[in-house]
Design a protein around this motif. Structure first.
Motif, PDB file in Angstrom:
ATOM      1  N   PHE A   1       0.697  -1.233   0.069  1.00 20.73           N
ATOM      2  CA  PHE A   1       0.040  -0.142  -0.176  1.00 20.73           C
ATOM      3  C   PHE A   1       0.821   1.284   0.088  1.00 20.73           C
ATOM      4  O   PHE A   1       0.392   2.328   0.170  1.00 20.73           O
ATOM      5  N   SER A   2       2.146   1.074  -0.547  1.00 18.33           N
ATOM      6  CA  SER A   2       3.049   2.297  -0.541  1.00 18.33           C
ATOM      7  C   SER A   2       3.111   2.666  -2.093  1.00 18.33           C
ATOM      8  O   SER A   2       3.004   1.833  -2.738  1.00 18.33           O
ATOM      9  N   LEU A   3       3.252   4.031  -2.309  1.00 19.77           N
ATOM     10  CA  LEU A   3       3.343   4.597  -3.680  1.00 19.77           C
ATOM     11  C   LEU A   3       4.817   4.397  -4.037  1.00 19.77           C
ATOM     12  O   LEU A   3       5.619   4.709  -3.312  1.00 19.77           O
ATOM     13  N   VAL A   4       4.946   3.979  -5.266  1.00 25.51           N
ATOM     14  CA  VAL A   4       6.302   3.844  -5.846  1.00 25.51           C
ATOM     15  C   VAL A   4       6.494   4.664  -7.112  1.00 25.51           C
ATOM     16  O   VAL A   4       5.545   4.249  -8.077  1.00 25.51           O
ATOM     17  N   PRO A   5       7.526   5.360  -7.311  1.00 24.11           N
ATOM     18  CA  PRO A   5       7.442   6.250  -8.463  1.00 24.11           C
ATOM     19  C   PRO A   5       8.330   5.018  -9.372  1.00 24.11           C
ATOM     20  O   PRO A   5       9.338   4.248  -8.912  1.00 24.11           O
ATOM     21  N   VAL A   6       8.081   4.914 -10.637  1.00 20.69           N
ATOM     22  CA  VAL A   6       8.676   4.158 -11.409  1.00 20.69           C
ATOM     23  C   VAL A   6       8.945   4.925 -12.801  1.00 20.69           C
ATOM     24  O   VAL A   6       8.077   5.554 -13.363  1.00 20.69           O
ATOM     25  N   ASP A   7      10.286   4.677 -13.276  1.00 23.94           N
ATOM     26  CA  ASP A   7      10.654   5.478 -14.388  1.00 23.94           C
ATOM     27  C   ASP A   7      10.542   4.568 -15.748  1.00 23.94           C
ATOM     28  O   ASP A   7      11.047   3.402 -15.901  1.00 23.94           O
ATOM     29  N   THR A   8       9.529   4.941 -16.415  1.00 27.90           N
ATOM     30  CA  THR A   8       9.251   3.996 -17.744  1.00 27.90           C
ATOM     31  C   THR A   8       9.861   4.413 -18.934  1.00 27.90           C
ATOM     32  O   THR A   8       9.852   3.918 -19.972  1.00 27.90           O
ATOM     33  N   GLY A   9      11.008   5.541 -18.833  1.00 25.89           N
ATOM     34  CA  GLY A   9      11.887   5.895 -19.927  1.00 25.89           C
ATOM     35  C   GLY A   9      11.261   7.015 -20.473  1.00 25.89           C
ATOM     36  O   GLY A   9      12.192   7.835 -20.914  1.00 25.89           O
ATOM     37  N   ALA A  10      10.306   7.176 -20.651  1.00 26.52           N
ATOM     38  CA  ALA A  10       9.474   8.616 -21.019  1.00 26.52           C
ATOM     39  C   ALA A  10       8.872   9.289 -19.761  1.00 26.52           C
ATOM     40  O   ALA A  10       8.546  10.599 -20.177  1.00 26.52           O
ATOM     41  N   ASP A  11       8.765   8.804 -19.020  1.00 28.37           N
ATOM     42  CA  ASP A  11       7.930   9.494 -17.857  1.00 28.37           C
ATOM     43  C   ASP A  11       7.996   8.894 -16.417  1.00 28.37           C
ATOM     44  O   ASP A  11       8.796   7.532 -16.502  1.00 28.37           O
TER      45      ASP A  11
ATOM     46  N   VAL B   1       2.978   3.958  -8.823  1.00 30.39           N
ATOM     47  CA  VAL B   1       2.306   2.494  -8.763  1.00 30.39           C
ATOM     48  C   VAL B   1       1.983   2.410  -7.431  1.00 30.39           C
ATOM     49  O   VAL B   1       2.971   2.847  -6.529  1.00 30.39           O
ATOM     50  N   LEU B   2       0.899   1.738  -7.257  1.00 30.23           N
ATOM     51  CA  LEU B   2       0.640   1.321  -5.549  1.00 30.23           C
ATOM     52  C   LEU B   2       0.783  -0.050  -5.375  1.00 30.23           C
ATOM     53  O   LEU B   2       0.448  -0.887  -6.116  1.00 30.23           O
ATOM     54  N   CYS B   3       2.034  -0.184  -4.457  1.00 27.43           N
ATOM     55  CA  CYS B   3       2.327  -1.569  -4.161  1.00 27.43           C
ATOM     56  C   CYS B   3       1.360  -2.468  -3.414  1.00 27.43           C
ATOM     57  O   CYS B   3       0.612  -1.945  -2.736  1.00 27.43           O
ATOM     58  N   LEU B   4       1.192  -3.630  -3.930  1.00 31.50           N
ATOM     59  CA  LEU B   4      -0.077  -4.338  -3.301  1.00 31.50           C
ATOM     60  C   LEU B   4       0.443  -5.750  -2.465  1.00 31.50           C
ATOM     61  O   LEU B   4      -0.436  -6.206  -1.855  1.00 31.50           O
ATOM     62  N   GLY B   5       1.840  -5.862  -2.535  1.00 31.33           N
ATOM     63  CA  GLY B   5       2.345  -6.968  -1.757  1.00 31.33           C
ATOM     64  C   GLY B   5       3.431  -7.672  -2.846  1.00 31.33           C
ATOM     65  O   GLY B   5       3.816  -7.071  -3.599  1.00 31.33           O
ATOM     66  N   GLY B   6       3.448  -8.796  -2.539  1.00 33.86           N
ATOM     67  CA  GLY B   6       4.296  -9.671  -3.467  1.00 33.86           C
ATOM     68  C   GLY B   6       4.368 -11.092  -2.996  1.00 33.86           C
ATOM     69  O   GLY B   6       3.600 -11.512  -2.237  1.00 33.86           O
ATOM     70  N   PRO B   7       5.180 -11.925  -4.069  1.00 39.33           N
ATOM     71  CA  PRO B   7       5.121 -13.301  -3.814  1.00 39.33           C
ATOM     72  C   PRO B   7       5.865 -13.498  -2.399  1.00 39.33           C
ATOM     73  O   PRO B   7       6.676 -12.743  -2.021  1.00 39.33           O
ATOM     74  N   SER B   8       5.423 -14.426  -1.722  1.00 40.43           N
ATOM     75  CA  SER B   8       5.753 -14.894  -0.409  1.00 40.43           C
ATOM     76  C   SER B   8       7.233 -14.954  -0.477  1.00 40.43           C
ATOM     77  O   SER B   8       7.904 -15.624  -0.925  1.00 40.43           O
ATOM     78  N   GLY B   9       7.700 -14.173   0.789  1.00 39.92           N
ATOM     79  CA  GLY B   9       9.063 -14.337   1.074  1.00 39.92           C
ATOM     80  C   GLY B   9      10.169 -13.683   0.000  1.00 39.92           C
ATOM     81  O   GLY B   9      11.288 -13.625   0.147  1.00 39.92           O
ATOM     82  N   ASN B  10       9.574 -12.929  -0.953  1.00 36.57           N
ATOM     83  CA  ASN B  10      10.511 -12.521  -1.963  1.00 36.57           C
ATOM     84  C   ASN B  10      10.832 -10.974  -1.986  1.00 36.57           C
ATOM     85  O   ASN B  10       9.669 -10.212  -1.954  1.00 36.57           O
ATOM     86  N   SER B  11      11.891 -10.611  -1.805  1.00 37.02           N
ATOM     87  CA  SER B  11      12.228  -9.307  -1.580  1.00 37.02           C
ATOM     88  C   SER B  11      12.499  -8.852  -3.004  1.00 37.02           C
ATOM     89  O   SER B  11      12.683  -7.373  -2.821  1.00 37.02           O
ATOM     90  N   GLU B  12      12.424  -9.307  -4.001  1.00 36.03           N
ATOM     91  CA  GLU B  12      12.680  -8.462  -5.346  1.00 36.03           C
ATOM     92  C   GLU B  12      11.537  -8.545  -6.072  1.00 36.03           C
ATOM     93  O   GLU B  12      11.645  -7.912  -7.376  1.00 36.03           O
ATOM     94  N   MET B  13      10.501  -9.009  -6.051  1.00 35.29           N
ATOM     95  CA  MET B  13       9.288  -8.846  -6.769  1.00 35.29           C
ATOM     96  C   MET B  13       8.090  -8.309  -6.018  1.00 35.29           C
ATOM     97  O   MET B  13       7.986  -8.389  -4.627  1.00 35.29           O
ATOM     98  N   ARG B  14       7.491  -7.326  -6.680  1.00 33.56           N
ATOM     99  CA  ARG B  14       6.212  -6.751  -5.967  1.00 33.56           C
ATOM    100  C   ARG B  14       4.937  -6.501  -7.003  1.00 33.56           C
ATOM    101  O   ARG B  14       5.258  -6.190  -8.176  1.00 33.56           O
ATOM    102  N   TYR B  15       3.712  -6.852  -6.396  1.00 35.42           N
ATOM    103  CA  TYR B  15       2.630  -6.656  -7.393  1.00 35.42           C
ATOM    104  C   TYR B  15       2.231  -5.354  -7.024  1.00 35.42           C
ATOM    105  O   TYR B  15       2.264  -4.781  -5.930  1.00 35.42           O
ATOM    106  N   CYS B  16       2.064  -4.597  -8.354  1.00 32.88           N
ATOM    107  CA  CYS B  16       1.852  -3.283  -8.126  1.00 32.88           C
ATOM    108  C   CYS B  16       0.352  -2.794  -9.167  1.00 32.88           C
ATOM    109  O   CYS B  16       0.269  -3.402  -9.931  1.00 32.88           O
ATOM    110  N   LEU B  17      -0.297  -1.755  -8.538  1.00 36.46           N
ATOM    111  CA  LEU B  17      -1.305  -1.508  -9.435  1.00 36.46           C
ATOM    112  C   LEU B  17      -0.729  -0.145  -9.940  1.00 36.46           C
ATOM    113  O   LEU B  17      -0.289   0.738  -9.564  1.00 36.46           O
ATOM    114  N   ASP B  18      -1.131  -0.256 -11.544  1.00 41.46           N
ATOM    115  CA  ASP B  18      -0.489   0.938 -12.274  1.00 41.46           C
ATOM    116  C   ASP B  18      -1.821   1.897 -12.176  1.00 41.46           C
ATOM    117  O   ASP B  18      -2.795   1.571 -12.621  1.00 41.46           O
TER     118      ASP B  18
END
Length: 179
Positions: free
Chosen positions: A61-71, A75-92
């Motif tokens: 539920f934190s807001l994350v700035p993402v550089d798309t290259g053009a802008d 995105v709003l972080c929704l969580g991630g796969p269990s125990g994974n520190s390198e992947m996040r589900y996010c809402l665009d």
């Protein structure tokens, strides 16, 4: 669409977490996305597939700035796969997609569901699957899993549009296929 009552039946009252309406408003979520996040919620934990409590940042539920290259988009972080520190589900928040964001040296993003509503439905159905196959033999579990894949593909075709999508890889693993 999964309801809060259906999620609660599978995950328990304490196992379904919602975003406070004030945070949804402050983040600028659309009314449809806010309804799902605030009124329906998410399972707090779904073995391997999803966790609201993942190691590292960003947190759920934190807001994350993402550089798309053009802008730069948020995105709003929704969580991630269990125990994974390198992947996040996010809402665009602009397009309404749920993406799987890979963090680290080579960041990447993949659209995994066309809406947050579809994402919650997938999580709910996966949790329901775990409940149904608990007492099933391998053949019955595979048949249930194949039927679930077909149902979810009809619900959100984009999630299964390519062979190497996130959900195709998950279901291939559930069915004992290599990916």
């Amino acid at each position: 669409m999964a309801t809060r009552a259906e999620l609660t039946e599978i995950f328990g009252a304490e196992g379904v977490i919602s975003l406070p309406r004030s945070e949804a408003t402050a983040a600028g979520l659309s009314e449809d996305d806010a309804r799902v996040l605030c009124d329906v919620g998410f399972p707090a934990e779904l073995p391997v597939i999803f966790s609201l409590d993942v190691p590292g940042d960003p947190s759920a539920f934190s807001l994350v700035p993402v550089d798309t290259g053009a802008d730069i988009t948020k995105v709003l972080c929704l969580g991630g796969p269990s125990g994974n520190s390198e992947m996040r589900y996010c809402l665009d928040m602009e397009d309404g997609y749920v993406i799987l964001l890979t963090l680290g040296r080579q960041p990447a993003a993949e659209i995994i569901n066309s809406t947050v509503d579809a994402f919650v439905e997938f999580l709910y159905r996966y949790g329901l699957r775990l409940k149904h196959i608990a007492s099933a033999d391998d053949r019955q579990a595979d048949e249930y899993t194949k039927q679930l894949r077909q149902y979810l593909a009809e619900r959100d075709p984009q999630a299964f549009a390519e062979e190497d999508t996130w959900w195709n890889m998950i279901f291939d693993r559930l069915l004992g296929k290599e990916f």
